[in-house]
Design an enzyme around this catalytic site. Structure first.
Site, PDB file in Angstrom:
ATOM      1  N   GLY A  24       0.784  -1.231   0.000  1.00 33.84           N
ATOM      2  CA  GLY A  24       0.000   0.000   0.000  1.00 33.84           C
ATOM      3  C   GLY A  24       0.818   1.285   0.000  1.00 33.84           C
ATOM      4  O   GLY A  24       0.440   2.270  -0.617  1.00 33.84           O
ATOM      5  N   GLU A  57       4.435   5.236   5.500  1.00 35.34           N
ATOM      6  CA  GLU A  57       3.236   4.393   5.558  1.00 35.34           C
ATOM      7  C   GLU A  57       2.074   5.079   4.863  1.00 35.34           C
ATOM      8  O   GLU A  57       1.958   6.310   4.908  1.00 35.34           O
ATOM      9  CB  GLU A  57       2.842   4.170   7.026  1.00 35.34           C
ATOM     10  CG  GLU A  57       3.480   2.961   7.662  1.00 35.34           C
ATOM     11  CD  GLU A  57       2.771   1.660   7.302  1.00 35.34           C
ATOM     12  OE1 GLU A  57       1.939   1.640   6.375  1.00 35.34           O
ATOM     13  OE2 GLU A  57       3.060   0.649   7.956  1.00 35.34           O
ATOM     14  N   ASP A  58       1.187   4.297   4.286  1.00 40.21           N
ATOM     15  CA  ASP A  58      -0.027   4.858   3.704  1.00 40.21           C
ATOM     16  C   ASP A  58      -1.005   5.266   4.810  1.00 40.21           C
ATOM     17  O   ASP A  58      -1.505   6.373   4.837  1.00 40.21           O
ATOM     18  CB  ASP A  58      -0.683   3.868   2.724  1.00 40.21           C
ATOM     19  CG  ASP A  58      -0.803   2.453   3.278  1.00 40.21           C
ATOM     20  OD1 ASP A  58      -0.404   2.211   4.434  1.00 40.21           O
ATOM     21  OD2 ASP A  58      -1.303   1.585   2.547  1.00 40.21           O
ATOM     22  N   ASP A  71      -3.509   2.472  11.569  1.00 39.08           N
ATOM     23  CA  ASP A  71      -4.804   2.220  12.198  1.00 39.08           C
ATOM     24  C   ASP A  71      -4.535   1.879  13.667  1.00 39.08           C
ATOM     25  O   ASP A  71      -4.331   2.776  14.484  1.00 39.08           O
ATOM     26  CB  ASP A  71      -5.461   1.078  11.408  1.00 39.08           C
ATOM     27  CG  ASP A  71      -6.865   0.778  11.851  1.00 39.08           C
ATOM     28  OD1 ASP A  71      -7.398   1.530  12.674  1.00 39.08           O
ATOM     29  OD2 ASP A  71      -7.439  -0.218  11.377  1.00 39.08           O
ATOM     30  N   LYS A 131      -5.412   7.146  11.493  1.00 35.20           N
ATOM     31  CA  LYS A 131      -6.764   6.911  12.007  1.00 35.20           C
ATOM     32  C   LYS A 131      -6.842   7.101  13.519  1.00 35.20           C
ATOM     33  O   LYS A 131      -7.792   6.620  14.136  1.00 35.20           O
ATOM     34  CB  LYS A 131      -7.194   5.487  11.662  1.00 35.20           C
ATOM     35  CG  LYS A 131      -8.026   5.382  10.406  1.00 35.20           C
ATOM     36  CD  LYS A 131      -8.613   4.001  10.268  1.00 35.20           C
ATOM     37  CE  LYS A 131      -9.228   3.825   8.905  1.00 35.20           C
ATOM     38  NZ  LYS A 131      -9.489   2.411   8.619  1.00 35.20           N
ATOM     39  N   PHE A 154     -13.639   2.597   6.437  1.00 31.95           N
ATOM     40  CA  PHE A 154     -12.763   1.815   5.575  1.00 31.95           C
ATOM     41  C   PHE A 154     -12.518   2.609   4.300  1.00 31.95           C
ATOM     42  O   PHE A 154     -13.458   2.998   3.604  1.00 31.95           O
ATOM     43  CB  PHE A 154     -13.353   0.437   5.260  1.00 31.95           C
ATOM     44  CG  PHE A 154     -12.330  -0.477   4.647  1.00 31.95           C
ATOM     45  CD1 PHE A 154     -11.489  -1.249   5.438  1.00 31.95           C
ATOM     46  CD2 PHE A 154     -12.185  -0.543   3.260  1.00 31.95           C
ATOM     47  CE1 PHE A 154     -10.523  -2.067   4.864  1.00 31.95           C
ATOM     48  CE2 PHE A 154     -11.220  -1.362   2.690  1.00 31.95           C
ATOM     49  CZ  PHE A 154     -10.387  -2.134   3.494  1.00 31.95           C
ATOM     50  N   ASP A 212      -6.414  -0.796  -0.634  1.00 32.77           N
ATOM     51  CA  ASP A 212      -7.194  -1.712  -1.472  1.00 32.77           C
ATOM     52  C   ASP A 212      -8.396  -2.309  -0.755  1.00 32.77           C
ATOM     53  O   ASP A 212      -8.500  -2.274   0.471  1.00 32.77           O
ATOM     54  CB  ASP A 212      -6.300  -2.870  -1.943  1.00 32.77           C
ATOM     55  CG  ASP A 212      -6.016  -3.854  -0.820  1.00 32.77           C
ATOM     56  OD1 ASP A 212      -5.586  -3.407   0.261  1.00 32.77           O
ATOM     57  OD2 ASP A 212      -6.251  -5.058  -1.012  1.00 32.77           O
ATOM     58  N   ARG A 255      -6.423   0.244  -5.627  1.00 35.07           N
ATOM     59  CA  ARG A 255      -5.188   0.910  -5.183  1.00 35.07           C
ATOM     60  C   ARG A 255      -4.833   2.072  -6.113  1.00 35.07           C
ATOM     61  O   ARG A 255      -4.209   3.041  -5.704  1.00 35.07           O
ATOM     62  CB  ARG A 255      -4.007  -0.077  -5.221  1.00 35.07           C
ATOM     63  CG  ARG A 255      -4.018  -1.121  -4.141  1.00 35.07           C
ATOM     64  CD  ARG A 255      -2.660  -1.805  -4.095  1.00 35.07           C
ATOM     65  NE  ARG A 255      -2.710  -3.109  -3.454  1.00 35.07           N
ATOM     66  CZ  ARG A 255      -2.598  -3.296  -2.145  1.00 35.07           C
ATOM     67  NH1 ARG A 255      -2.465  -2.272  -1.342  1.00 35.07           N
ATOM     68  NH2 ARG A 255      -2.634  -4.506  -1.646  1.00 35.07           N
TER      69      ARG A 255
HETATM   70  P1  5GP Z   1      -2.520  -1.370  11.721  1.00 36.07           P
HETATM   71  O1  5GP Z   1      -1.479  -2.397  12.076  1.00 36.07           O
HETATM   72  O2  5GP Z   1      -2.064   0.040  11.971  1.00 36.07           O
HETATM   73  O3  5GP Z   1      -3.826  -1.655  12.399  1.00 36.07           O
HETATM   74  O4  5GP Z   1      -2.838  -1.573  10.207  1.00 36.07           O
HETATM   75  C1  5GP Z   1      -2.234  -0.853   9.223  1.00 36.07           C
HETATM   76  C2  5GP Z   1      -2.534  -1.468   7.900  1.00 36.07           C
HETATM   77  O5  5GP Z   1      -3.924  -1.836   7.809  1.00 36.07           O
HETATM   78  C3  5GP Z   1      -2.326  -0.464   6.770  1.00 36.07           C
HETATM   79  O6  5GP Z   1      -0.987  -0.476   6.324  1.00 36.07           O
HETATM   80  C4  5GP Z   1      -3.319  -0.924   5.734  1.00 36.07           C
HETATM   81  O7  5GP Z   1      -2.722  -1.953   4.967  1.00 36.07           O
HETATM   82  C5  5GP Z   1      -4.453  -1.528   6.553  1.00 36.07           C
HETATM   83  N1  5GP Z   1      -5.545  -0.550   6.719  1.00 36.07           N
HETATM   84  C6  5GP Z   1      -5.846   0.190   7.816  1.00 36.07           C
HETATM   85  N2  5GP Z   1      -6.921   0.969   7.598  1.00 36.07           N
HETATM   86  C7  5GP Z   1      -7.302   0.719   6.331  1.00 36.07           C
HETATM   87  C8  5GP Z   1      -8.367   1.239   5.494  1.00 36.07           C
HETATM   88  O8  5GP Z   1      -9.181   2.084   5.872  1.00 36.07           O
HETATM   89  N3  5GP Z   1      -8.430   0.740   4.223  1.00 36.07           N
HETATM   90  C9  5GP Z   1      -7.563  -0.198   3.746  1.00 36.07           C
HETATM   91  N4  5GP Z   1      -7.728  -0.598   2.481  1.00 36.07           N
HETATM   92  N5  5GP Z   1      -6.563  -0.709   4.507  1.00 36.07           N
HETATM   93  C10 5GP Z   1      -6.426  -0.245   5.777  1.00 36.07           C
END
Ligand code: 5GP
Length: 180
Positions: free
Chosen positions: A47, A100-101, A104, A132, A153, A160, A166
């Site tokens: 991503g 990072e994109d 969360d 987030k 989401f 994606d 993407r």
């Molecule tokens: P974390 O470990 O911070 O919970 O998760 C991060 C990863 O979850 C991101 O790099 C991404 O791949 C995925 N992710 C988190 N939020 C979203 C979202 O709203 N949409 C999508 N497509 N992926 C997300």
């Protein structure tokens, strides 16, 4: 370029122009803070690739790129992550910025940072396009943040849904019906 809003989405959260202008500002911040340093931009596939590609071109100084891939395993939210592709280069003594994109819960990145910290970089920072915040479980040192985003989401600009969307040049919110 005209990418119509996909049926599964109910609106655009970040327009292409807003992303472009914020990425330019983030690139300028990287130059301001890292001129004269061995700057490495590292992203976790897949991503973050889109953001990294635009960010490095907005960073008007010598910079090198490297990539990692990880996959989560075990119970959801356990934070267990395995490296499936490691960096090609040593980061010892380098100024590392993990790009990072979206962040969360922060669990994935927390693990990646632990691994990288043990390799002796001169500095280790995070640059995320989207944050987030509300769902964060672990504390992370986020130096550069593009946008605070709501707990929806999101797809587009690298994010994606089952491998699709993407390549949208904007970030859109998925309809609640699609999520459930
Ligand atoms: P974390 O470990 O911070 O919970 O998760 C991060 C990863 O979850 C991101 O790099 C991404 O791949 C995925 N992710 C988190 N939020 C979203 C979202 O709203 N949409 C999508 N497509 N992926 C997300």
């Amino acid at each position: 370029m005209n990418h119509p809003l996909p049926e599964v989405c109910d609106g655009i959260l970040l327009k292409q122009e807003a992303i472009e202008s914020r990425v330019r500002e983030l690139g300028e911040s990287l130059v301001r803070d890292h001129t004269g340093h061995d700057l490495r931009l590292i992203t976790v596939l897949r991503g973050g690739l889109f953001f990294l590609s635009d960010l490095c071109r907005a960073t008007d100084m010598p910079v090198s790129l490297d990539f990692m891939a990880v996959s989560a395993y075990g119970p959801a939210a356990s934070g267990s992550v395995r490296i499936t592709k490691d960096l090609d280069d040593s980061i010892e003594g380098a100024s590392v910025v993990v790009v990072e994109d979206i962040i969360d819960t922060g669990l994935t990145l927390h693990y990646v940072l632990e691994v990288l910290r043990r390799r002796g970089p001169a500095s280790l920072e995070v640059c995320t396009l989207m944050d987030k915040g509300v769902r964060r479980i672990v504390d992370l040192p986020i130096t550069y943040q593009g946008f605070r985003v709501p707990d929806r989401f999101l797809v587009g600009y690298g994010l994606d849904l089952d491998g699709m969307y993407r390549n949208l040049p904007y970030v859109a919110t998925l309809r609640d019906e699609v999520m459930s």
